[in-house]
Design an enzyme around this catalytic site. Structure first.
Site, PDB file in Angstrom:
ATOM      1  N   LYS A 561     145.048 -14.615 -53.880  1.00  0.00           N
ATOM      2  CA  LYS A 561     144.899 -13.960 -55.196  1.00  0.00           C
ATOM      3  C   LYS A 561     145.737 -12.702 -54.819  1.00  0.00           C
ATOM      4  CE  LYS A 561     139.909 -14.329 -54.345  1.00  0.00           C
ATOM      5  NZ  LYS A 561     139.353 -14.517 -55.335  1.00  0.00           N
ATOM      6  N   LYS A 667     134.375  -9.674 -65.632  1.00  0.00           N
ATOM      7  CA  LYS A 667     133.588  -8.234 -66.203  1.00  0.00           C
ATOM      8  C   LYS A 667     134.656  -7.277 -66.675  1.00  0.00           C
ATOM      9  CE  LYS A 667     130.930 -10.481 -62.218  1.00  0.00           C
ATOM     10  NZ  LYS A 667     131.808  -9.985 -60.648  1.00  0.00           N
TER      11      LYS A 667
HETATM   12  O1  DL6 Z   1     133.365 -20.140 -59.097  1.00  0.00           O
HETATM   13  C1  DL6 Z   1     132.725 -18.664 -58.267  1.00  0.00           C
HETATM   14  C2  DL6 Z   1     133.583 -18.314 -57.996  1.00  0.00           C
HETATM   15  C3  DL6 Z   1     135.549 -18.483 -58.381  1.00  0.00           C
HETATM   16  O2  DL6 Z   1     134.852 -17.634 -59.268  1.00  0.00           O
HETATM   17  C4  DL6 Z   1     136.634 -18.258 -57.485  1.00  0.00           C
HETATM   18  O3  DL6 Z   1     137.160 -18.477 -58.381  1.00  0.00           O
HETATM   19  C5  DL6 Z   1     136.450 -18.962 -56.544  1.00  0.00           C
HETATM   20  O4  DL6 Z   1     137.468 -18.346 -56.029  1.00  0.00           O
HETATM   21  C6  DL6 Z   1     134.994 -19.001 -55.251  1.00  0.00           C
HETATM   22  N1  DL6 Z   1     135.236 -19.955 -54.840  1.00  0.00           N
HETATM   23  C7  DL6 Z   1     134.906 -19.753 -53.446  1.00  0.00           C
HETATM   24  C8  DL6 Z   1     135.320 -21.131 -52.775  1.00  0.00           C
HETATM   25  N2  DL6 Z   1     134.107 -21.156 -51.823  1.00  0.00           N
HETATM   26  N3  DL6 Z   1     134.382 -21.842 -50.948  1.00  0.00           N
HETATM   27  N4  DL6 Z   1     133.292 -22.874 -50.383  1.00  0.00           N
HETATM   28  O5  DL6 Z   1     134.075 -18.805 -53.164  1.00  0.00           O
HETATM   29  O6  DL6 Z   1     133.948 -19.334 -56.520  1.00  0.00           O
END
Ligand code: DL6
Length: 822
Positions: A561, A667
């Site tokens: 990130k 958001k």
């Molecule tokens: O889909 C929800 C969210 C995404 O918006 C993020 O980009 C993504 O990093 C996150 N993924 C996780 C993976 N964890 N595990 N396993 O949290 O999902």
């Protein structure tokens, strides 16, 4: 023409007031003179809970009488945040409650602050689940969320001398007014033991699992109120308990501690949320947690199904669809097979036919370290029958692969559920794809990469199974409730039905260049910045100028990130000011919020570095207040609700190809922040919606990232070529920011140079810095900036979670709404 569709309050101010007093007296045993804010909060919750429970009763009765098909959202995480303000808004009772409390001498804003966040999730994945169940209820869809009733949610973050300290989160220490325990629906879950093979009639092989231990799952229900309060669905969270309660014989023999042991072990299962985000937690307890909630939930679903259909399994897949939120609930696939084959005595093919019509799976990440694999040995120990079933699923699947690619053993090795190696591992992603009828990624680009790089062969084998559903956010919480100033302005301008039809915000676009509207819009932004400035003052004892650009980066701390890219840029700005006191930049406040997984050393080092650099810059008079840095501790939903409305700039700067979607990006843009970001995840779709003129895109594309990697990426090229990069990295090695502690920040430099800069921070640095110069210039043109901010709000219609749910309904779930009358 403005339309009026606010939910109409079901009770008036006088009735609400007497309900609050009644609960103060009869539920809490106190009175108006003695009550503190916490008691007022509880009494207010209890007053609204009367409406909630009435809605819940009607909804459940209607769903039962109509024998509705329902979606069951299985998720190890639900990041709910606070519920009072949300429930009041959804019932149209916010102003009623606020007025009633005022007459009682209580400020609603004070009591809202009493509510602890329900932080039963890590980040995006858990918050997505919370937004989805909000949308499901709002859209009157029969749905139930299933998860774990963690005693401790995500840790509370404190910052001590710049470093993150983790403290336990105790969200229900003094009781939680929303949840209802349902001991009558308790389930039992087996663990450990061995499998006995027997032979039944006609030589049929029967498998009997003799568990080594049995624990109880006790459900706690949290009602989920839809907008306008018609449908009230349920989030059912399972708490583990010992099945035998207490061993009296051992206790009587003086073994007090031993008598408790079984209780303690059983209760451990739902004790804590694993604080890992995007890393696999390879722990036996984690696997047990996953199995525990899946087994309880499946048995709960089957109990409900049987009440209506008895032992006739032929309609099960018509009535039940289960969405697996990532692979965390993937063990449900062999568990349902076990129930159907061993318990219901269905043939394998019939059982598999049902299973593969019931499950659908969402992938949320491509990061290899986040793709779950469990040692076969561990599954064998905890769930011996499930491992046999997994092997059988795989055996039959290998035959399918052989049919498609005859004799291709490499292909078999690649697609097998079992990864061979020193230690046999079970690939939960493969199990999920094979056991589901639909698989989706969470943004267009991510879903494309799921098809092209994660599961390309599965896409060939099962054409049409892999699809996309772009994530979304609920505008009820993330605009209406958290940004009342902007919400009221929008209501006045285009009517108040946008919270359930977010495309209506398009109506704002035509006012984007209207000077009066720009002034009104930016006045609300300024007021929100003043509120955040108060929060920063209270939390950090730091003064910030509300006329500065509020530049916000809020998300879990992870190298991909790239909070450290933002940090290097801040250091570069600081250096430019030190070299040239007249360096021309609009003052900026960089606001961060982020938790690092406790075992993720570099992430914690980055938090420490941000705080140390902040200490220095915030107190250096030579900076002349051009830069302030505020790292707000304990980032969580309720803090996000204060930060997002105040942001001018939204930082979405992940390495292209790494962020599956992001939802913070949506958001922030919805609240009128302008994005500076890479072409990653849902940023790509945000850019399509707002247009190139209203977003600052920079950096390598995913193709360029891959090319550079293939060519051989060497971060030293950038270090030696760009003197500013070199100077900033070298600075980290000194004790300039950590007086008396040289080298305290050196791990960041090492990761960016010696460790090869895995997320290409240096490759994108210059493009990022240039984009920030463009942001600075754009902000100085007040009218142009206001126009951009308005366009961002106006164009976010696509990103409502109602649209995501509509996509799931059409592409995956095939569900119909069910009206709740009265
Ligand atoms: O889909 C929800 C969210 C995404 O918006 C993020 O980009 C993504 O990093 C996150 N993924 C996780 C993976 N964890 N595990 N396993 O949290 O999902």
């Amino acid at each position: 023409k403005a339309t009026k569709t606010q939910p109409s309050p079901v009770i008036d101010k006088a009735a609400f007031k007497s309900a609050v007093i009644k609960h103060l007296h009869c539920t809490l045993g106190t009175d108006e003179n003695k009550a503190n804010n916490h008691a007022w909060w509880k009494a207010t919750c209890a007053a609204i809970q009367e409406q909630v429970l009435e809605g819940l009763r009607k909804t459940q009765k209607t769903h039962y009488l109509n024998d509705t098909r329902a979606v069951h959202y299985f998720s190890a995480e639900f990041l709910m945040g606070r519920l009072l303000s949300n429930n009041l808004q959804n019932f149209g009772l916010f102003d009623v409650a606020s007025g009633a409390l005022k007459e009682l001498g209580v400020e609603i804003s004070d009591i809202l602050e009493e509510e602890p966040d329900m932080a039963l999730g890590n980040g995006g994945l858990g918050r997505l689940a919370a937004c989805f169940i909000d949308s499901l209820a709002t859209m009157e869809l029969p749905a139930i969320g299933y998860g774990i009733h963690y005693e401790h949610g995500l840790f509370r973050q404190e910052i001590k001398s710049g470093a993150q300290i983790e403290r336990p989160d105790s969200w229900r220490d003094y009781g939680n007014p929303w949840e209802i325990c349902r001991p009558e629906s308790t389930q039992e879950v087996s663990l450990y033991g061995y499998v006995e093979t027997k032979y039944g009639e006609n030589g049929r092989v029967l498998k009997e699992w003799h568990p080594g231990s049995i624990v109880k799952g006790v459900p706690w229900d949290i009602p989920v109120v839809g907008y306008e309060g018609k449908t009230v669905n349920v989030l059912r969270l399972w708490q583990s308990e010992a099945s035998g309660y207490f061993n009296w014989d051992v206790f009587n023999a003086g073994g007090y501690v031993d008598a408790q042991r079984e209780n303690v072990q059983a209760e451990t299962i739902s004790k804590v949320l694993y604080p890992n985000d995007e890393t696999e937690a390879g722990k036996e307890l984690r696997l047990i947690q996953q199995y525990f909630f899946c087994s309880c939930s499946l048995k709960d679903i089957i109990r409900r199904y049987k009440r209506a259909h008895g032992d006739d399994w032929s309609r099960f897949a018509d009535q039940v669809v289960i969405q697996l939120n990532d692979t965390h609930p993937a063990i449900s696939v062999p568990e349902l097979m076990r129930i159907l084959v061993d318990r219901a005595e269905l043939g394998w093919d019939e059982a598999w036919g049902i299973c593969t019509k019931v499950f659908a799976y969402t992938n949320h990440t491509l990061l290899p370290e986040a793709l779950e694999k469990w040692p076969a040995r561990m599954i064998e120990k905890i769930l011996p029958r499930h491992l046999e079933i997994i092997y059988e699923i795989n055996h039959r699947f290998m035959a399918e692969v052989d049919k498609k690619w005859p004799g291709d053993n490499a292909m078999k090795e690649k697609l097998s559920i079992i990864e061979e190696g020193n230690e046999k591992m079970v690939r939960m992603g493969h199990l999920s794809v094979i056991g589901s009828f639909a698989v989706n990624g969470v943004a267009e680009m991510h879903s494309r990469l799921v098809k092209s790089s994660l599961f390309p062969e599965f896409d060939e084998l099962y054409p049409g199974k892999l699809t996309n559903v772009t994530n979304g956010i609920t505008p009820r919480r993330w605009l209406k409730a958290c940004n009342p100033g902007l919400s009221k302005l929008i209501d006045k301008k285009i009517g108040d039905d946008w919270p359930r039809d977010l495309d209506k915000l398009q109506g704002l676009a035509k006012f984007a260049s209207n000077k009066t509207f720009q002034k009104q819009f930016m006045k609300v932004k300024l007021e929100n910045k003043e509120l955040l400035a108060d929060e920063i003052r209270k939390s950090l004892d730091l003064e910030v100028d509300v006329n500065a650009i509020f530049d916000v980066q809020i998300k879990r701390l992870h190298e991909y990130k790239r909070q450290h890219l933002a940090l290097l840029h801040i250091m570069a700005l600081y250096r430019r000011i030190l070299e040239n006191p007249d360096y021309d930049m609009h003052p900026r406040v960089f606001v961060f919020g982020a938790k690092a997984a406790p075992g993720y050393k570099l992430a914690k080092d980055i938090i420490y570095a941000i705080n140390k650099v902040a200490d220095k810059i915030n107190n250096d008079p030579r900076v002349n207040n051009k830069i302030k840095i505020a790292f707000l501790p304990n980032y969580r939903v309720s803090l996000a609700e204060k930060m997002i409305p105040a942001a001018d700039v939204s930082e979405q700067i992940s390495t292209a190809g790494k962020e599956a979607s992001g939802t913070g990006n949506m958001k922030l843009a919805l609240n009128g922040a302008v994005t500076i970001g890479t072409l990653d995840g849902a940023n790509v779709e945000i850019a399509e919606e707002v247009g190139d003129d209203n977003i600052f895109i920079f950096g390598l594309t995913v193709e360029e990232v891959n090319e550079l990697k293939a060519k051989g990426y060497n971060p030293y090229d950038y270090y030696y070529k760009d003197p500013e990069i070199k100077a900033v990295l070298d600075w980290l090695e000194t004790d300039y920011f950590t007086p008396g502690k040289p080298g305290a920040l050196v791990s960041i430099k090492q990761s960016l140079l010696d460790n090869g800069d895995p997320y290409m921070v240096l490759a994108d640095f210059r493009a990022y810095s240039d984009a920030q110069i463009a942001v600075d210039a754009a902000y100085r043109d007040k009218e142009r900036w206001a126009e951009m901010a308005i366009i961002n709000t106006a164009k976010m219609g696509k990103f409502t979670s109602d649209r995501s749910i509509r996509d799931y309904v059409e592409r995956v779930w095939k569900l119909s709404p069910c009206k709740i009358e009265g």
